[in-house]
Design an enzyme around this catalytic site. Structure first.
Site, PDB file in Angstrom:
ATOM      1  N   HIS A   1       0.825  -1.208   0.000  1.00 46.07           N
ATOM      2  CA  HIS A   1       0.000   0.000   0.000  1.00 46.07           C
ATOM      3  C   HIS A   1       0.863   1.265   0.000  1.00 46.07           C
ATOM      4  O   HIS A   1       2.028   1.251   0.429  1.00 46.07           O
ATOM      5  CB  HIS A   1      -0.930   0.015   1.210  1.00 46.07           C
ATOM      6  CG  HIS A   1      -0.198   0.067   2.523  1.00 46.07           C
ATOM      7  ND1 HIS A   1       0.329   1.235   3.038  1.00 46.07           N
ATOM      8  CD2 HIS A   1       0.094  -0.909   3.422  1.00 46.07           C
ATOM      9  CE1 HIS A   1       0.919   0.983   4.184  1.00 46.07           C
ATOM     10  NE2 HIS A   1       0.790  -0.302   4.444  1.00 46.07           N
TER      11      HIS A   1
ATOM     12  N   HIS B   1       0.438  -5.622   2.659  1.00 47.47           N
ATOM     13  CA  HIS B   1       1.192  -4.843   3.647  1.00 47.47           C
ATOM     14  C   HIS B   1       2.613  -5.366   3.768  1.00 47.47           C
ATOM     15  O   HIS B   1       2.875  -6.553   3.541  1.00 47.47           O
ATOM     16  CB  HIS B   1       0.487  -4.942   5.004  1.00 47.47           C
ATOM     17  CG  HIS B   1      -0.977  -4.666   4.935  1.00 47.47           C
ATOM     18  ND1 HIS B   1      -1.518  -3.432   5.190  1.00 47.47           N
ATOM     19  CD2 HIS B   1      -2.028  -5.482   4.613  1.00 47.47           C
ATOM     20  CE1 HIS B   1      -2.838  -3.493   5.038  1.00 47.47           C
ATOM     21  NE2 HIS B   1      -3.174  -4.722   4.689  1.00 47.47           N
TER      22      HIS B   1
END
Length: 231
Positions: free
Chosen positions: A12, A162
């Protein structure tokens, strides 16, 4: 099953918790700069936007936002309801910034209204059991995600997740990967031929270069690649 799939892993873009390490922020969202970082991937990866067959994402807000902004041309072609949101790809740690929002809450927010959250079970925000932050649980969860990706029939699959979890996903026989993922970094993988038919189904990098090198956690506007430029 498509064991020859190309797996594109994406971290992200910059989240509000990244800037000042404010991990107390529940389900942290992108900063305004993070939105720009995500959008920069549209022009940085034009060919990939055409080739993507499937998009899979963690259902935390910052990954949902990154998916929306970074892959808008592919989403327009594939349809946002075809994006698969898997809670198994959520971040590792138990800090509030890594705890997702309940399905009912996400479905009420206009920004995420078109996503399919049907896979979000009530325990997905628990950070317990299957979603615990201890190393054995994380290894099992990463293995589950690799197996899930292996079972998809599509050829080019994007997973937005992530940094810590991506290192778990990059595991080998010696343990988790060590790559220091940057915000909005993009790397390509394939399944290791030696393990593709086994439970571990480890991944191997498709060359050493990132498709997009990403940005430091505390990047500023000065670090942003101009529209039309290359990352």
């Amino acid at each position: 099953m498509a064991p020859n799939s190309r797996i594109i892993l994406v971290r992200h873009a910059q989240g509000v918790h990244n800037v000042n390490l404010e991990h107390h922020i529940l389900d942290a969202v992108l900063t305004p700069l993070g939105v720009k970082q995500a959008k920069s991937l549209v022009e940085a990866l034009p060919q990939l936007q055409i080739e993507i067959d499937l998009i899979v994402t963690s259902p935390l807000k910052r990954t949902l936002q990154t998916t929306t902004y970074a892959f808008s041309p592919a989403i327009e072609r594939l349809g946002i309801k075809s994006i698969i949101c898997i809670p198994q790809a959520q971040e590792c740690g138990p800090e509030p910034c890594n705890i997702g929002s309940p399905r009912a809450e996400l479905e009420k927010l206009p920004e995420y209204a078109d996503f399919d959250f049907s896979r979000l079970t009530p325990d997905w925000t628990s950070k317990a059991g299957f979603y615990a932050a201890d190393l054995p649980a994380l290894a099992e969860r990463a293995k589950w995600v690799r197996q899930f990706l292996r079972e998809q029939p599509q050829k080019t699959i994007v997973l937005v997740a992530h940094g810590d979890f991506l290192r778990q996903l990059m595991a080998s026989e010696t343990g988790p990967g060590l790559h220091p993922w940057r915000n909005a970094e993009v790397k390509a993988f394939t399944f290791d031929p030696e393990f593709v038919g086994k439970d571990e189904c480890f991944l191997v990098e498709e060359g050493r270069e990132s498709l997009a090198p990403g940005y430091p956690w505390r990047a500023t506007e000065a670090d942003l690649v101009p529209a039309g430029g290359k990352l």
